[in-house]
Every structure is written in structure tokens, then in C-alpha cells.
Scaffold this active site. Sequence first.
Site, PDB file in Angstrom:
ATOM      1  N   SER A 700      -4.385   5.700   5.640  1.00  0.00           N
ATOM      2  CA  SER A 700      -4.555   4.284   6.003  1.00  0.00           C
ATOM      3  C   SER A 700      -4.936   4.153   7.478  1.00  0.00           C
ATOM      4  O   SER A 700      -4.473   3.250   8.183  1.00  0.00           O
ATOM      5  CB  SER A 700      -3.269   3.495   5.717  1.00  0.00           C
ATOM      6  OG  SER A 700      -3.012   3.442   4.335  1.00  0.00           O
ATOM      7  N   SER A 872      -4.001   0.300   2.632  1.00  0.00           N
ATOM      8  CA  SER A 872      -4.183   0.768   1.263  1.00  0.00           C
ATOM      9  C   SER A 872      -2.945   1.402   0.661  1.00  0.00           C
ATOM     10  O   SER A 872      -2.538   1.088  -0.457  1.00  0.00           O
ATOM     11  CB  SER A 872      -5.349   1.756   1.209  1.00  0.00           C
ATOM     12  OG  SER A 872      -5.463   2.339  -0.058  1.00  0.00           O
ATOM     13  N   GLU A 873      -2.327   2.309   1.399  1.00  0.00           N
ATOM     14  CA  GLU A 873      -1.307   3.152   0.784  1.00  0.00           C
ATOM     15  C   GLU A 873       0.037   2.468   0.600  1.00  0.00           C
ATOM     16  O   GLU A 873       0.881   2.953  -0.162  1.00  0.00           O
ATOM     17  CB  GLU A 873      -1.199   4.455   1.566  1.00  0.00           C
ATOM     18  CG  GLU A 873      -2.336   5.364   1.177  1.00  0.00           C
ATOM     19  CD  GLU A 873      -2.751   6.349   2.264  1.00  0.00           C
ATOM     20  OE1 GLU A 873      -2.802   7.540   1.953  1.00  0.00           O
ATOM     21  OE2 GLU A 873      -3.016   5.925   3.388  1.00  0.00           O
ATOM     22  N   LEU A 874       0.225   1.330   1.254  1.00  0.00           N
ATOM     23  CA  LEU A 874       1.436   0.560   0.966  1.00  0.00           C
ATOM     24  C   LEU A 874       1.568   0.300  -0.531  1.00  0.00           C
ATOM     25  O   LEU A 874       2.643   0.447  -1.117  1.00  0.00           O
ATOM     26  CB  LEU A 874       1.403  -0.778   1.709  1.00  0.00           C
ATOM     27  CG  LEU A 874       2.418  -1.817   1.217  1.00  0.00           C
ATOM     28  CD1 LEU A 874       3.838  -1.367   1.512  1.00  0.00           C
ATOM     29  CD2 LEU A 874       2.137  -3.183   1.812  1.00  0.00           C
TER      30      LEU A 874
END
Length: 941
Positions: A700, A872-874
Site C-alpha cells: 500500500s 488497498s490492503e486494509l
Amino acid sequence: MKLARLFLTINGARRMVVCDPEKDSLADMLRRLGLTGTKIGCKAGQCGACSVILNGEVIRSCIRKMKNVKEFSVIETIEGIGTPTCLHPLQQAWITYGGVQCGFCSPGFIVSAKGLLDKNPDPSREEVRDWFQKHRNLCRCTGYKPLVDAVMAAARVMRGEAAIEDITYREEEGASIYGSRYPRPAALAKVTGLCDYGDDIKLKMPDSTLHLAIVQPKVASHAKIIAIDTSAAEKMDGVVKIVTAKDIKGTNRIVVPVVHPRSTEPGTERPIIADEKIFRYGDVVAVVIAATEKKAREAAKAVKVEIEPLPEYLSFLDAVAPDALRIHTGPNTYLMQPVLKGQRAEDAIDEAFCSVEGSFHSQREPHLSIEGDTLQGYWDTEGNLTIHCKTQAVGWHRAGIAGGIGMDVERVRIIENPTGASFGWAASPGSYAIMGACLMLVDNPLTLTMSYEEHQHFSGKRTASYTNGRMACDENGLLTALEFDTGIDHGPYTEVSDHIIEKVARFMGFPYAIPNVSGLCRIAHSNHNYGTAYRGFGSPQAYTCSEALVDMLAEKMGMDRFAFRYKNIAREGDLNINSVPFREYPMQTLMDMIKPYYDKAIEDARTCSTESRKRGVGLVCGGFSCTLGPHDHCEVALELNPDGTVTHYNTWEDQGQGGDIGTLTHTHEALKPLGLAPGQITLVQNDSHVCPDSGIAAGSRLHYMVGNATIHAANQLLSAMRKPDGSYRSYAEMLADNIPVKYVGVFDVTGTGLSALDPNTGVGDPTQALTYGVFLAEVEVEVETGKTTVLSMRCAGDVGKIGNLLAVEGQGYGGLSHTIGYALSEDYSDFKRHATLAGAGVPYIKDIPDNMELMFLETPRADGPFGSSGCSELFQSSSHMAVINAIYDATGVRIYELPARPEKVKAALEAKAAGKSLKPKKYFLGSDLYDALDDIAENPV
């Protein structure tokens, strides 16, 4: 070969075609005509990317042989639906409502949607979903909800209830586009089918292009190579050369260093082409270079490999068993990272008022992008070895393959093609190295397209994990201790293993306040597929344990799961498990945002459950980091053009997440004093010999890093252009005053106070930004079969100031859809069963709820560009555990080992009814946790 001549009406025009009726598919024929908007992904009718309308019916053209297409048939492809200057309402809606991310599936979906609206101009949302399910239209990026939104909007226009202008983004002159829904610059080409992905470029390469086919023996996962017999293959028609390891001009090793002082592997153990051993099922032992793809594939089948089988260790548990042999020269467990905070956790747990324990397994998750691995290579006019591919690390991959193929890194040129997503597997340069090695042997341009099965076995996967965990609290429900021991099965190669182990060591128990922690993360080699980056990498494995333990502890305490979490979330002044402050403290507000939905979901679950269908609610907290560590670095460049416009150069590799709109948004905002319209900013991206190196698309990081570098470059350009009176020089005035017109922007986090995790204690603060979220899932479990249906998913998240709402929502919906697949179906463990999209459990539209909602708290990040972080990775960090916890809430059975396939849930229900438990025994991870921690303490590095 006997050919047929047919007259067909294609996109309204009568055309004559010549084809092999037995072997050519309709998709093959259309693409030969130049209609490359019809994409081929799986080549098995499982993805719908090849959808066309044949005689009024939507069909998947990759599995329709030409012998089954009648003469004078009427065919409609994406190219006949609309053009860039005259868009169909569906195409415009796809752009406006976020239907385009990587865009590889977009033409197929739009064609399919037109087929629906031709028959039913006023469908309900559920009818749209039923249609896409029936026609097997698969999207891996969007979570489907934006696609249904687009169909509903377009249908209004087609019924005359709205004008196309009503569903078109309206740009306000002079307004900022930061925080807006400004469409992606690449969307227009993607919705019209004119964007050329790898296989489209292949069809448009020069006639001298040769084709590659890989040889994967698929006979063993671990074996010595005794001999490779290429003699029969070399004699076959059209074969130019069979390449084996002996032909490689460099070291024949891919270099991805393991940067961690406790690693016993340097990161050079992976051969480009297998030489002495086969380490996993997907290893390549030879590559055929031939005149056509068909001839290359035929020759590949004729290559014979003689092996001596070796013991196969197909899981972490097998590889660390006391009698296991070494897979490489060093120990199978090659990396450990402890986490120590406060009192020794076993003592704190023994003294605690209440505690729980369990062992948890997360599977090897396949990425399942619809476009597989496809690439081209050639020598450019300046003598550079040039590779077009799906890279998400332009600079890293040049360095990673140069020595292995025997080429000066400065002469290795990497260019990212328009890419049909990867979600992380393209962080590994294995196929790019194969292409480079073959280019070293021939002067011709080359192209390689793996079949989907070849790609599935060749590409890396999310690492599997095995965790023993314990958690404790006091009589008031306040957490007192966490103990965990995690084994990461990274397969035979070490790529990005140092980053993955760091994330496990940081996000176990995040974002709670836990005073006492004793934990250990271990990574070991096995003979299954290797681990690589995948959205959220490392954190889903951690949350699989910690978010289960939180639920279990709340239940044992007799507390509501929401209330228990609310009591224990980190608040101002609390430290994370690495003994440093959380960078922000938004969790209480985020939980307040989700609370009304939680209360309503609980009420619905209790009133709607029946004996045959049980409903449940799952809640989890989560989060992730932004940037890659204390020495992350990024460069971009801005150039003033003669007409007063500006060009931005970077390597924000776009896997579908929106490197184009992110770059445009940052540049427009940073150059606001110039008053440029978005259309006056040109983007030049992802060519190593044209663009500065912005770093990998992972962690991210790029929105954050490129954004800050853009601000630096913009400030330099504005300062150079600014006249004493405050106005700005023109391009001509810059030249006249001998002032440069191009400036490199740099953002480097070195020296900002960050620190890598201490290899002896786990204390550290490696990244500048964090994201936070709360996830809520509602599920229904069919008792008789064990089938779980997710009814809704919600997220309250904080990713800082949002740069582009469409892009962030797209990552949100897409991430949630991946987590549902991770929780319920996706797996790559069985080489035969999991070789296809459908076989590996990819979720179709009816597997993902239409009821998904994203809510955002925008806490400005102090060091973020315009207050932003990454995002994004949240969305793929912990949300899978909301589904797993909801299954328990519905049925009273906990799934400890993912995925929760129907047969596994059913078995657990039957065991519960019989008074038994399917809870796994404590995993043996190579040694006792505290023995390992004591050994580390006695042998610090």
C-alpha cells in the site's frame, strides 16, 4: 489441414472468414480479425472475458468451435457496441460507476450486459446478478457491486428515463479533483476493447516473432534431475532451440535478497530453469523456442525428464518434522522473528482471570487473476534487452534477473504491459527471467503465453500458516496477555519472506492494547508452491489467529463481542505489540460508526434463523501499514512541455488499483497554482528506460510514496517557473532564461525516525503510515449441507484523506470479495483439483453479496501527501475472519482451519451433534515456543 470459408455478419458488416472448423474457436477467429476486445483468460469457459453475442444470445466464444457457428450468423463484439467518440450507455456507466479496474473482464461484462438489456430493459439488481452468474462472467477486482450499479444506470438511459450526460462525470472547471470520483484515464480504452493487454500485443508483434513454451514435468514436487532428453523435440518442425539450464549465460539464479539478520538464506536459491533439482510441482526444466505457439507446445510435450524422487514435504508441519531432510543446503526453518513485550506471556496467562487457546491454519490462497502470465521480449534499437510483462516492480525486477541471465542491469529494460491484474503474484520475476534468458540466445522477438493451468502451477501464492495462540484478560475484560507461535509455509523459494514475517509480527493482535506479549514467527521451506506477495500479505495469517481468540475470549467472559472489542481497542497513549505508539487512534470512532449496523444485524440474525438455515453475525477489527520499511525510496519526474502542459513520469505499476488516476490526482493537486485542467497532464509510466524508479506496487505504498515525491517535484518546478511578481514563466521563457524544465522528485523515508523490527525483541516502527478498519459480516448457514452464504459485508475504515473515491471504493469492494473467497472456498493445495479458476474456488457474483457498504473516516495523515495514506490492503487484512466468526455465531461451531468449505462446516456440525470437537491439536512447529525464544535470547544478532 482442411479449412472452411464462411460469411458472417460481424458488428453489422458482412465479412468473409477462413478458419479451421475443428480447431479454431470463435474467439480465435475474432481475434485473428483484429477484434482483440474479445479477451481470452481461462480458455475453459469459466471467466466470461470472451463473451460475445451470437445470433442474439450471449455465449463464451473461447469454447464455441467454429464448426458450431453457422454461416450467415450475426455476431456482436465489444467493438460493435460503441466507440471512444460514441460510447454506449453501458460503456459510459462502466467508466462513471467504477466498473473498470484492471479492465480485462470489462468487455465481456459489457457485452453480456447488453445481451441482458436487449431482452429485459428493466431488470432488477437480482436479475442482473442472476444473468452474470448464468453466463459465468467473472470479475476479480470490483466485488461486482459497481458492475450492477453500472447496468442499472445504463438501463435508465436505454429506457429513455435519463440522458447519457446524467451518467457521465461532470468536471468543474478549475475545481480540485482530489477526493472526487474523477474517472481513470485508462478506462476509455478498456471499455471499448481497444486496450492491448499482453496477448493482444502478441498478435500484433512482427512476423519474425518466435514463440516460447515451458516444460513443467508435473511428475514430482521434489526430485533430483538425472537427465533431460531434448533430442526428439529438437527434430520437430519449426523448433529453433530447446533451452535448458546449461544454456543460461549467467548464474541461472533469481536474486531477491532476504533482508533480515536472522535469515540463513540470502535469497539466491531459486533457479531460472531447474538445473539440479525440482523443488516444487510447477518448476520449469526447459523452454522451447519455435516458429509458432502450437509447434512450441507440441515440442514441449516431447521433452523427456528423468528424475530420482526425493521426500516431498508439502506443508510446513512436514518440513519441520524432526526427521525431515533439508530442501536446500541450510535448515528448512530459515528465518525467525520474535515479539516480546512486557511480562513473559505464559506467566501472565497463568495468572490471568480468564484465558483461551487454539490452533489455527490459513491456506495457500491463489490470486486467480483472470489474465494469466503473458509477456513479450525483444532487443530494442539501442541494444537493450527489453521485456514487456505484468511486472509490479519495474526496478526490482531488472536487478533481480540481470545477473541470472548474464546481462548488465543497465541494459535490461522492463516495460509493464496493460495488465489484467495480479494482486501480488507479479511481484515475483520468474517468467521475466525465463524470457530474458531466452533473449540472450536469439535475435528474434519472442512471446510467451502460459496456459491457465501452467500459470496456476508456476505463479506464487499467499503463504499458508499454522499458529498456536493463547490470549487472556482480567476480571473486567481488559486484555492482559497474548502468546503466539506462527509457522509460515513459504514453499521452496524465499521471495519477499522478510516482508511477510514482519507483517505477521506487527499485526497479530492489532489494533488492541495488549500489555504482555510473547510471540514468534517462523518461516520454513516446503515443496509446495512458493509464497509471494498478495494483498494484505502477512496480516491475514495473523488475524486468522488473533481475531478468533478475541471472539473466543469474549464468549468465555460472557461479554458481547462488540463491547469486548470496544473496551480493548487502542486509545491515545497505548502501545502496539512492537512497543511503539499507534500512529493514530481512530478505532473508537470507527466502532461507533459500525455499531448501528451491528445491532441491527444481531436482531435480524436472531429473528430470521430457522432450524434449517442459521444466521449469524461476525465482527473483527483490522488494519495494515503503508510503505515497505525504514529505507523506502521513490522517484518521479515532472516536465513542462512547449504547449504549457506537464508530463509526469513514474513507475507506479498499475495492476488495476489505479496508478493512472493516482498519478493524475496527485499531479493536478500539487500543480494547482498553474491552473491546469486534468487533460493537460500527460502520464508516461512503467518503462524502466524512460521513467524514474518509483519502487514496487506493494505494501500500500505507491499512493503515499509517489504522492510525496510528486509534491517535491512540483515544488521544484513551480519555484523555477515563478517570476519575482508571483506569475509563472512559460516554456519559452524558461528556455530563454536557461532554466531546466524537468525536475526529479524524491521521497525517501531514511532518517525519519523509522526502525526495522529488532531481530531479538520485535521492538520497532518500520513504516510511516497505518490504516484501520472494523468489518461486519452477516451469514446464513444451510445446516444440511454446511453451505455458507454471506448476506452482507460492511467496513468502517480510515485510510486518511481519500485521493479518488472510485479507486478506494474499488479496492474496498474488491478486497472484501477476496476475503469471502479466502474464508469459504479459495485454495491451492491439490495440484489437480485447484488448477483452474473454478476448481480453485474463485467466487462468482452470487457468492458475493450485493449488500456491501464502505464508510470512511478521513483522519489526515501528518506525513502523507495531502493527508493521504495507502488503502488497498486494509480491506483484505482481517475481514475474512468476520465471515468465520459469523459462522460460529450462527451455528456454534468454529472453523479453525480455512477455508470453511461446506463439507468442513457440515463435518463440524455433525461432530458437535455427536458431542465431539474437530478442534485441531496444537501444531508442532519445530520446537517449543519458549525454548525457541530462550535460544534467541541467548544468541542475539
